[in-house]
Design a protein around this motif. Structure first.
Motif, PDB file in Angstrom:
ATOM      1  N   GLN A  58     -21.503 -33.979 -27.863  1.00  0.00           N
ATOM      2  CA  GLN A  58     -20.718 -33.055 -26.823  1.00  0.00           C
ATOM      3  C   GLN A  58     -20.046 -33.911 -25.932  1.00  0.00           C
ATOM      4  OE1 GLN A  58     -23.314 -30.129 -24.906  1.00  0.00           O
ATOM      5  NE2 GLN A  58     -22.293 -30.360 -23.046  1.00  0.00           N
ATOM      6  N   LEU A  61     -16.458 -34.390 -27.447  1.00  0.00           N
ATOM      7  CA  LEU A  61     -15.533 -33.151 -27.558  1.00  0.00           C
ATOM      8  C   LEU A  61     -14.984 -32.820 -26.114  1.00  0.00           C
ATOM      9  CD1 LEU A  61     -17.555 -31.129 -30.164  1.00  0.00           C
ATOM     10  CD2 LEU A  61     -15.353 -32.178 -30.618  1.00  0.00           C
ATOM     11  N   GLU A  62     -16.011 -32.941 -25.121  1.00  0.00           N
ATOM     12  CA  GLU A  62     -15.601 -32.636 -23.772  1.00  0.00           C
ATOM     13  C   GLU A  62     -14.528 -33.488 -23.415  1.00  0.00           C
ATOM     14  OE1 GLU A  62     -19.149 -33.232 -21.347  1.00  0.00           O
ATOM     15  OE2 GLU A  62     -19.803 -30.935 -22.005  1.00  0.00           O
ATOM     16  N   TRP A  74     -12.267 -26.794 -28.476  1.00  0.00           N
ATOM     17  CA  TRP A  74     -13.163 -25.928 -27.785  1.00  0.00           C
ATOM     18  C   TRP A  74     -13.946 -25.121 -28.711  1.00  0.00           C
ATOM     19  CZ3 TRP A  74     -14.238 -26.074 -22.830  1.00  0.00           C
ATOM     20  CH2 TRP A  74     -13.199 -26.654 -21.934  1.00  0.00           C
ATOM     21  N   LEU A  77     -16.829 -27.579 -29.759  1.00  0.00           N
ATOM     22  CA  LEU A  77     -17.482 -27.924 -28.562  1.00  0.00           C
ATOM     23  C   LEU A  77     -18.668 -26.699 -28.381  1.00  0.00           C
ATOM     24  CD1 LEU A  77     -18.304 -29.397 -26.137  1.00  0.00           C
ATOM     25  CD2 LEU A  77     -16.523 -28.262 -24.886  1.00  0.00           C
ATOM     26  N   SER A  93     -17.076 -21.759 -23.830  1.00  0.00           N
ATOM     27  CA  SER A  93     -16.250 -22.764 -24.582  1.00  0.00           C
ATOM     28  C   SER A  93     -15.424 -21.728 -25.963  1.00  0.00           C
ATOM     29  CB  SER A  93     -17.030 -23.668 -25.461  1.00  0.00           C
ATOM     30  OG  SER A  93     -17.400 -24.579 -24.642  1.00  0.00           O
TER      31      SER A  93
END
Length: 685
Positions: A58, A61-62, A74, A77, A93
């Protein structure tokens, strides 16, 4: 002055180290900003997700979505958040992805599936009805964008059933039509989409120079030569089709000096062979199919098992009722043993040899009706579900696509794939355009055709010959006949190249361009030209070498890469690192001709890695495994036909991720893997 100069040097040195430290510090703390770093972050995040380190996945991906708002980031995520039990965050997301692209099918599908899941857990009927209404609206939008996606139709069916709507029956029939054999399957597919290689396309810093080959004949006649490490010493031997001999490479040296030791294994001429792991050890074995004798002592064709080891042993598997044209090793019943699918001259066409503890039981291919004699055969993953499917041609050379459904069933999806009516002599499957899924190459009397995998089991013809040569014996109206196709990464740049064999002359260049779809829904060719019989393959063919430039664009570099114009008496072609110098060489043989080697003598800057997969309890589990290796912006993939695979890695010393999808569906990831300069990278399951 000397003292001041030394101080200045020290100051500049320390300043350089300090600035370098700041650069490294900034590069470690900043979010990815360019295509390469985003790609590396997504690849690593998928590996962490599959390894169960959801928090780290996470975080990566953030960083990607903070750097640049991208729908795919998105969506990925959202799946990580959903796996962490954070459904509200996942919904946000996926909604963010749909704000960027309202027609994003993956976002629509994911959010609709989540709303259906929430509705089933809701005690309040009114709230549940509202969630189901939202799920249906999202699923219908997704169906409007991609009406050919069976997973969307099954999701819509589940939503309609939850609403008590009779329309569910219509959605069920449509899903079964689009993807037969999956009735009742769970429509929710959690996880990442296939990771493509956006930065690999014509990367300016990587060499696109094709390799050079030197031709050396070997004074032994054969119809074909198949590489196999039969004695398990790490060196490629050669099994010669058309004779019963095998050439044992007991030692190898540089500069193309390989001492071959001829050893006769079979007295009868061999028609076709298949290499695999057919018994309980990790040494390659061979099954050879002889052809019927035509002399005064005539007899039926037979099958022989050559068990690999320091002293190869030959065992009879009995007589055959028909000639075997092609063989593919694959675990059809998914029990951990390698079975065989045979393309035969008999009425049954395709046969299954089920491996039962080293013994083979001959049956018809399960779940598929007979269509008469079969000719060419290739195994690939058509629908991206991790299971091997079959591409074959029938007695009239018509292409058939058979998709695996469960451990013992195949269904004919030729029409749905878009390849209905195509005819071919040669078949091959590989990820030609480096987008993460298997594509198809078809060779016929009109030339070489690339069918690109567009997902949802649909293919589009995207490559063809730019010109037809009037000097060809068939005339310009028939194009450029292809006798055989061989796929291999010959310059170690992680893009597979193509070697084709042709009739009579060297072909013209290949260009990538979209071709109009025929729209045919019948199992016959859309025009009469492709209904004409294919020409017979002559004893002498000509090689052409197509260098993969990225974006599925191939350049004919035959005159630069091969001696002369590629003229050869080869009716077959194969590759292997025979001199153990780190790149693939070529070997060919033809009817009444000698075996010829094309030694790879350089011209590229890339290097390769041999990957050996080890399953201590089931050595044969490696056969059919899909290996992905990611290095920076470079990604290489291969599907193993035995325990060892070959991957070009450019100039990389360390792989960010090595990912293996085993034939039983198990996914294995290893991070930050040191790549050996020479030798094999062993990965234990």
């Amino acid at each position: 002055m000397k003292w001041m100069g030394e101080v200045g040097v020290q100051f500049r040195s320390r300043l350089f180290l300090f600035v370098s430290f700041l650069i490294v510090l900034c590069s470690c703390s900043r979010a990815p900003t360019d295509e390469e770093s985003r790609y590396r972050a997504v690849v690593r995040a998928r590996a962490l997700f599959e390894l169960g380190d959801l928090e780290a996945a996470q975080d990566l991906l953030e960083g990607v979505v903070r750097s640049e708002a991208r729908p795919d980031a998105w969506i990925n995520l959202g799946w990580v958040q959903h796996a962490r039990g954070k459904s509200k965050d996942a919904a946000l997301s996926w909604s963010a992805a749909l704000e960027l692209n309202p027609a994003d099918v993956r976002g629509l599908h994911a959010l609709a599936a989540l709303r259906l899941e929430e509705a089933k857990m809701m005690a309040d009927r009114g709230a549940a009805a509202a969630l189901l209404a939202e799920a249906r609206e999202l699923a219908e939008r997704a169906s409007g964008v991609d009406a050919s996606n069976a997973a969307i139709q099954r999701l819509l069916e589940n939503v309609q059933r939850a609403q008590g709507d009779s329309a569910a029956a219509r959605s069920h029939r449509e899903a079964e039509r689009l993807d037969p054999g999956r009735a009742g399957a769970n429509p929710v597919t959690q996880g990442f989409a296939a990771v493509s290689l956006p930065a690999l396309r014509r990367a300016p810093h990587f060499s696109r120079t094709p390799p050079r080959f030197e031709t050396r004949p070997l004074e032994i006649a054969a119809r074909a030569a198949t590489p196999v490490d039969l004695d398990g010493n790490g060196l490629e031997d050669l099994l010669l089709t058309g004779s019963g001999a095998i050439l044992m490479a007991d030692s190898a040296h540089a500069e193309m000096r390989v001492p071959w030791l001829p050893t006769t294994l079979l007295a009868d001429p061999v028609e076709s062979v298949v290499v695999g792991l057919f018994d309980a050890d990790a040494t390659s074995d061979v099954i050879a199919f002889t052809r019927a004798k035509v002399d005064s002592v005539s007899g039926p064709p037979q099958a022989w098992l050559v068990r690999g080891g320091q002293r190869p042993r030959v065992e009879s598997l009995g007589e055959l009722a028909e000639t075997v044209h092609a063989v593919e090793p694959m675990d059809v019943d998914r029990d951990g043993d390698v079975d065989l699918v045979l393309a035969t001259s008999g009425e049954s066409g395709l046969r299954l040899w089920r491996n039962e503890d080293g013994r083979f039981a001959d049956t018809a291919l399960p779940g598929f009706p007979d269509f008469g004699a079969a000719r060419a055969l290739a195994a690939l993953d058509v629908d991206n579900d991790g299971a091997l499917d079959l591409l074959c041609t029938d007695g009239l050379h018509r292409v058939r696509v058979l998709v695996a459904r469960g451990p013992d069933t195949f269904v004919d999806m030729t029409v749905l794939t878009g390849m209905s009516g195509q005819r071919a002599r040669a078949l091959a499957g590989a990820d030609v355009d480096a987008d993460g899924d298997d594509d198809v190459l078809l060779g016929d009397d009109e030339g070489l055709w690339l069918w690109s995998n567009e997902g949802a089991s649909h293919f589009a013809r995207v490559a063809a010959y730019r010109d037809a040569l009037a000097t060809w014996s068939t005339g310009p109206e028939r194009g450029v006949p292809v006798a055989a196709i061989h796929i291999a990464d010959l310059d170690n740049d992680a893009l597979v190249d193509i070697v084709t064999q042709h009739f009579s002359a060297q072909p013209s260049a290949v260009a990538t361009h979209a071709l109009e779809s025929t729209g045919s829904t019948e199992d016959t060719a859309p025009n009469q030209r492709r209904l004409e019989p294919l020409l017979e393959v002559p004893a002498t063919t000509h090689l052409a070498f197509w260098h993969n430039e990225g974006d599925a664009l191939f350049t004919d570099v035959t005159s630069r890469a091969l001696d002369g114009d590629g003229v050869a008496g080869a009716a077959s072609i194969a590759s292997g690192d025979f001199d153990r110098d780190g790149d693939l060489d070529l070997v060919g043989a033809g009817a009444d001709s000698t075996v010829q080697f094309w030694w790879n003598v350089g011209g590229t800057v890339g290097r390769s890695v041999e990957i050996e997969l080890v399953d201590a309890t089931r050595p044969a589990m490696a056969v059919g495994a899909h290996v992905e290796l990611f290095v920076g912006e470079l990604g290489a993939t291969c599907r193993l036909r035995r325990a060892v695979g070959w991957l070009g890695v450019g100039n990389a010393q360390t792989a960010d991720v090595v990912r293996i999808v085993w034939p039983d569906g198990n996914v294995q990831n290893q991070l930050d893997v040191a790549l050996p300069e020479r030798g094999r990278l062993r990965i234990q399951r």
